[in-house]
Design a protein around this motif. Structure first.
Motif, PDB file in Angstrom:
ATOM      1  N   ASP A   1       0.871  -1.180   0.000  1.00  0.00           N
ATOM      2  CA  ASP A   1       0.000   0.000   0.000  1.00  0.00           C
ATOM      3  C   ASP A   1       0.909   1.231   0.000  1.00  0.00           C
ATOM      4  OD1 ASP A   1      -2.572   0.928  -0.174  1.00  0.00           O
ATOM      5  OD2 ASP A   1      -2.896   1.049   1.990  1.00  0.00           O
ATOM      6  N   VAL A   2       0.741   2.083  -1.002  1.00  0.00           N
ATOM      7  CA  VAL A   2       1.654   3.205  -1.233  1.00  0.00           C
ATOM      8  C   VAL A   2       0.945   4.531  -0.918  1.00  0.00           C
ATOM      9  CG1 VAL A   2       3.215   4.296  -2.895  1.00  0.00           C
ATOM     10  CG2 VAL A   2       2.756   1.839  -3.036  1.00  0.00           C
ATOM     11  N   PHE A   3       1.732   5.479  -0.427  1.00  0.00           N
ATOM     12  CA  PHE A   3       1.256   6.804  -0.012  1.00  0.00           C
ATOM     13  C   PHE A   3       0.385   6.733   1.240  1.00  0.00           C
ATOM     14  CE2 PHE A   3       2.075   7.843  -4.585  1.00  0.00           C
ATOM     15  CZ  PHE A   3       3.085   8.757  -4.353  1.00  0.00           C
ATOM     16  N   SER A   4       0.669   5.760   2.091  1.00  0.00           N
ATOM     17  CA  SER A   4      -0.004   5.658   3.381  1.00  0.00           C
ATOM     18  C   SER A   4       0.904   4.918   4.351  1.00  0.00           C
ATOM     19  CB  SER A   4      -1.333   4.903   3.248  1.00  0.00           C
ATOM     20  OG  SER A   4      -1.941   4.721   4.518  1.00  0.00           O
ATOM     21  N   ASP A   5       0.893   5.322   5.627  1.00  0.00           N
ATOM     22  CA  ASP A   5       1.646   4.588   6.637  1.00  0.00           C
ATOM     23  C   ASP A   5       0.755   3.604   7.386  1.00  0.00           C
ATOM     24  OD1 ASP A   5       0.130   6.338   8.123  1.00  0.00           O
ATOM     25  OD2 ASP A   5       1.814   7.246   9.204  1.00  0.00           O
ATOM     26  N   ARG A   6      -0.532   3.535   6.981  1.00  0.00           N
ATOM     27  CA  ARG A   6      -1.464   2.570   7.559  1.00  0.00           C
ATOM     28  C   ARG A   6      -2.024   1.698   6.447  1.00  0.00           C
ATOM     29  NH1 ARG A   6      -5.856   6.016  10.409  1.00  0.00           N
ATOM     30  NH2 ARG A   6      -5.351   7.475   8.714  1.00  0.00           N
ATOM     31  N   PRO A   7      -2.093   0.386   6.674  1.00  0.00           N
ATOM     32  CA  PRO A   7      -2.573  -0.518   5.621  1.00  0.00           C
ATOM     33  C   PRO A   7      -3.970  -0.159   5.142  1.00  0.00           C
ATOM     34  CG  PRO A   7      -1.577  -1.764   7.410  1.00  0.00           C
ATOM     35  CD  PRO A   7      -1.710  -0.350   7.892  1.00  0.00           C
ATOM     36  N   TYR A   8      -4.167  -0.286   3.813  1.00  0.00           N
ATOM     37  CA  TYR A   8      -5.473  -0.216   3.166  1.00  0.00           C
ATOM     38  C   TYR A   8      -6.057   1.188   3.086  1.00  0.00           C
ATOM     39  CZ  TYR A   8      -4.610  -4.938   4.795  1.00  0.00           C
ATOM     40  OH  TYR A   8      -3.991  -6.129   5.094  1.00  0.00           O
TER      41      TYR A   8
ATOM     42  N   ARG B   1       2.251  28.906  -7.583  1.00  0.00           N
ATOM     43  CA  ARG B   1       0.974  28.637  -6.937  1.00  0.00           C
ATOM     44  C   ARG B   1       1.109  27.753  -5.706  1.00  0.00           C
ATOM     45  NH1 ARG B   1      -0.837  27.878 -12.727  1.00  0.00           N
ATOM     46  NH2 ARG B   1      -2.283  29.589 -13.202  1.00  0.00           N
ATOM     47  N   ALA B   2       2.276  27.130  -5.539  1.00  0.00           N
ATOM     48  CA  ALA B   2       2.513  26.265  -4.388  1.00  0.00           C
ATOM     49  C   ALA B   2       3.868  26.598  -3.793  1.00  0.00           C
ATOM     50  CB  ALA B   2       2.469  24.793  -4.806  1.00  0.00           C
ATOM     51  N   PRO B   3       4.025  26.434  -2.486  1.00  0.00           N
ATOM     52  CA  PRO B   3       5.339  26.610  -1.872  1.00  0.00           C
ATOM     53  C   PRO B   3       6.283  25.489  -2.296  1.00  0.00           C
ATOM     54  CG  PRO B   3       3.796  25.725  -0.277  1.00  0.00           C
ATOM     55  CD  PRO B   3       2.993  26.052  -1.510  1.00  0.00           C
ATOM     56  N   ARG B   4       7.547  25.633  -1.978  1.00  0.00           N
ATOM     57  CA  ARG B   4       8.549  24.643  -2.381  1.00  0.00           C
ATOM     58  C   ARG B   4       8.470  23.353  -1.562  1.00  0.00           C
ATOM     59  NH1 ARG B   4      12.464  26.107  -5.805  1.00  0.00           N
ATOM     60  NH2 ARG B   4      14.070  24.813  -4.830  1.00  0.00           N
ATOM     61  N   LYS B   5       7.657  23.370  -0.548  1.00  0.00           N
ATOM     62  CA  LYS B   5       7.410  22.159   0.238  1.00  0.00           C
ATOM     63  C   LYS B   5       5.948  22.140   0.647  1.00  0.00           C
ATOM     64  CE  LYS B   5       9.150  19.587   4.260  1.00  0.00           C
ATOM     65  NZ  LYS B   5      10.148  19.596   5.372  1.00  0.00           N
ATOM     66  N   TYR B   6       5.256  21.066   0.327  1.00  0.00           N
ATOM     67  CA  TYR B   6       3.839  20.979   0.686  1.00  0.00           C
ATOM     68  C   TYR B   6       3.398  19.524   0.774  1.00  0.00           C
ATOM     69  CZ  TYR B   6       2.648  20.126  -4.293  1.00  0.00           C
ATOM     70  OH  TYR B   6       2.554  19.612  -5.565  1.00  0.00           O
ATOM     71  N   VAL B   7       2.196  19.316   1.312  1.00  0.00           N
ATOM     72  CA  VAL B   7       1.596  17.984   1.407  1.00  0.00           C
ATOM     73  C   VAL B   7       0.239  18.026   0.709  1.00  0.00           C
ATOM     74  CG1 VAL B   7       0.754  16.157   2.929  1.00  0.00           C
ATOM     75  CG2 VAL B   7       2.742  17.528   3.607  1.00  0.00           C
ATOM     76  N   ALA B   8      -0.010  17.043  -0.141  1.00  0.00           N
ATOM     77  CA  ALA B   8      -1.294  16.922  -0.829  1.00  0.00           C
ATOM     78  C   ALA B   8      -2.030  15.683  -0.335  1.00  0.00           C
ATOM     79  CB  ALA B   8      -1.089  16.843  -2.338  1.00  0.00           C
ATOM     80  N   ALA B   9      -3.344  15.762  -0.332  1.00  0.00           N
ATOM     81  CA  ALA B   9      -4.206  14.632   0.000  1.00  0.00           C
ATOM     82  C   ALA B   9      -4.854  14.114  -1.269  1.00  0.00           C
ATOM     83  CB  ALA B   9      -5.277  15.050   1.001  1.00  0.00           C
ATOM     84  N   GLN B  10      -5.021  12.803  -1.354  1.00  0.00           N
ATOM     85  CA  GLN B  10      -5.739  12.206  -2.473  1.00  0.00           C
ATOM     86  C   GLN B  10      -6.429  10.941  -1.999  1.00  0.00           C
ATOM     87  OE1 GLN B  10      -3.460  11.551  -6.065  1.00  0.00           O
ATOM     88  NE2 GLN B  10      -5.200  10.689  -7.170  1.00  0.00           N
ATOM     89  N   GLY B  11      -7.551  10.629  -2.618  1.00  0.00           N
ATOM     90  CA  GLY B  11      -8.301   9.421  -2.289  1.00  0.00           C
ATOM     91  C   GLY B  11      -9.419   9.646  -1.287  1.00  0.00           C
TER      92      GLY B  11
ATOM     93  N   GLY C   1      -4.594   9.023   1.309  1.00  0.00           N
ATOM     94  CA  GLY C   1      -3.289   9.177   0.692  1.00  0.00           C
ATOM     95  C   GLY C   1      -2.664  10.516   1.038  1.00  0.00           C
ATOM     96  N   ARG C   2      -1.365  10.503   1.284  1.00  0.00           N
ATOM     97  CA  ARG C   2      -0.621  11.731   1.563  1.00  0.00           C
ATOM     98  C   ARG C   2       0.638  11.738   0.707  1.00  0.00           C
ATOM     99  NH1 ARG C   2      -4.842  12.587   3.285  1.00  0.00           N
ATOM    100  NH2 ARG C   2      -5.485  13.455   5.310  1.00  0.00           N
ATOM    101  N   ILE C   3       0.766  12.809  -0.073  1.00  0.00           N
ATOM    102  CA  ILE C   3       1.901  12.952  -0.977  1.00  0.00           C
ATOM    103  C   ILE C   3       2.746  14.118  -0.475  1.00  0.00           C
ATOM    104  CG2 ILE C   3       2.624  13.298  -3.361  1.00  0.00           C
ATOM    105  CD1 ILE C   3      -1.010  12.482  -2.689  1.00  0.00           C
ATOM    106  N   HIS C   4       4.011  13.842  -0.178  1.00  0.00           N
ATOM    107  CA  HIS C   4       4.925  14.835   0.379  1.00  0.00           C
ATOM    108  C   HIS C   4       5.839  15.340  -0.739  1.00  0.00           C
ATOM    109  CE1 HIS C   4       3.957  13.854   4.652  1.00  0.00           C
ATOM    110  NE2 HIS C   4       3.567  12.730   4.075  1.00  0.00           N
ATOM    111  N   VAL C   5       5.750  16.622  -1.036  1.00  0.00           N
ATOM    112  CA  VAL C   5       6.478  17.224  -2.150  1.00  0.00           C
ATOM    113  C   VAL C   5       7.482  18.227  -1.607  1.00  0.00           C
ATOM    114  CG1 VAL C   5       6.266  18.698  -4.196  1.00  0.00           C
ATOM    115  CG2 VAL C   5       4.554  16.915  -3.749  1.00  0.00           C
ATOM    116  N   GLU C   6       8.697  18.193  -2.161  1.00  0.00           N
ATOM    117  CA  GLU C   6       9.710  19.164  -1.746  1.00  0.00           C
ATOM    118  C   GLU C   6      10.627  19.477  -2.923  1.00  0.00           C
ATOM    119  OE1 GLU C   6      13.030  19.991   1.762  1.00  0.00           O
ATOM    120  OE2 GLU C   6      12.062  18.024   1.617  1.00  0.00           O
TER     121      GLU C   6
END
Length: 283
Positions: free
Chosen positions: A15-22, A239-249, A256-261
């Motif tokens: 399971d990707v983009f999550s630290d908890r299963p499913y 439009r976005a800072p150089r570091k941010y977190v996005a949610a999806q799903g 889902g949490r996507i960490h961008v830097e």
């Protein structure tokens, strides 16, 4: 493939983009795919009924740690994001040792992809866009119809191609993203991702949704390749800072949490991964 050719091979479902299963996006990984034909890989990927299945092979480029082939249920992709992180996670879990400290180098159809590995969350360097720029008027009208929104609500729309033929659409808010009820027939064969900002007091910065008409999944739970493209677009346009977190799903009951830097010229797209199934598959 004859029955005599079958053998057991190590298999992980991650399971990707999550630290908890499913709560993320599942990926099937055949850890040892040597000797499998493209036809067999495609057939197995269709059978898993997941958005993607990957097959790990010895690298052909001496700079790489392993080679991956990425299949949906119907086609092979040169690159995809959550398969990159999930494959690296499975390769490391199976005992893979990177040639470089702190970096896994993956060989795929799009070339070499660097994956930061510091013992914690994995992150891949976003590959360059092979097509970018605003969509034409006809495509904008199709997007408007497909998203059931007036064209004025589409603040911007751009090609974000880095393997998959993504189009990114910027909406005014996360709430508007979550409320979209797409008309997939009107969307045709367009692969579309929508993004909108959360309020400043939220625990994430952006909300993301992606739609893949004609695919069995229709809406993807969490999409690394789109997030890689949209990060370059949003950060590059201010439009976005150089570091941010996005949610999806969220709409699908995922978290889902996507960490961008952005770091120098690189934009790193990261996420947690957790193995949910581990064993062997007969292939």
């Amino acid at each position: 493939m004859t029955p005599e050719a079958l053998r057991t091979r190590p298999f992980h479902q991650v399971d990707v983009f999550s630290d908890r299963p499913y709560l993320g996006n599942p990926l099937a990984v055949v850890v040892d795919a040597e000797g499998l034909s493209s036809q067999t890989m495609q057939h197995f990927a269709n059978w898993t009924n997941l958005s993607e299945t990957t097959f790990l092979l010895p690298p052909t480029d001496p700079r790489a740690d392993y080679k991956v082939r990425i299949f949906t249920g119907s086609e092979e992709f040169p690159f995809a994001g959550h398969p990159t992180l999930g494959s690296a996670h499975a390769w490391l879990e199976a005992g893979g040792a990177p040639k470089q400290d702190g970096v896994v180098v993956q060989e795929c159809g799009a070339g070499l992809v660097r994956i930061k590995h510091d013992g914690g969350r994995l992150a891949f360097a976003a590959p360059p866009l092979t097509r970018s720029g605003s969509v034409d008027e006809a495509t904008l009208a199709q997007l408007s119809a497909g998203l059931r929104l007036p064209e004025a609500a589409l603040l911007d729309a751009s090609w974000l191609v880095n393997g998959p033929q993504w189009i990114g659409v910027l909406l005014e808010s996360a709430e508007q993203v979550l409320a979209v009820d797409p008309d997939l027939a009107a969307m045709g064969d367009l692969k579309v991702g929508i993004v909108g900002p959360h309020s400043p007091d939220a625990d994430v910065d952006f909300e993301i949704r992606t739609f893949i008409p004609g695919d069995a999944m229709v809406e993807d739970p969490v999409t690394g390749s789109f997030n890689a493209g949209v990060a370059q677009w949003l950060i590059g346009s201010g439009r976005a800072p150089r570091k941010y977190v996005a949610a999806q799903g969220t709409v699908l009951g995922r978290a889902g949490r996507i960490h961008v830097e952005a770091d120098g010229e690189d934009i790193w797209v990261g996420g947690d991964s957790v193995t949910c199934i581990q064993g062997a598959v007969l292939l």
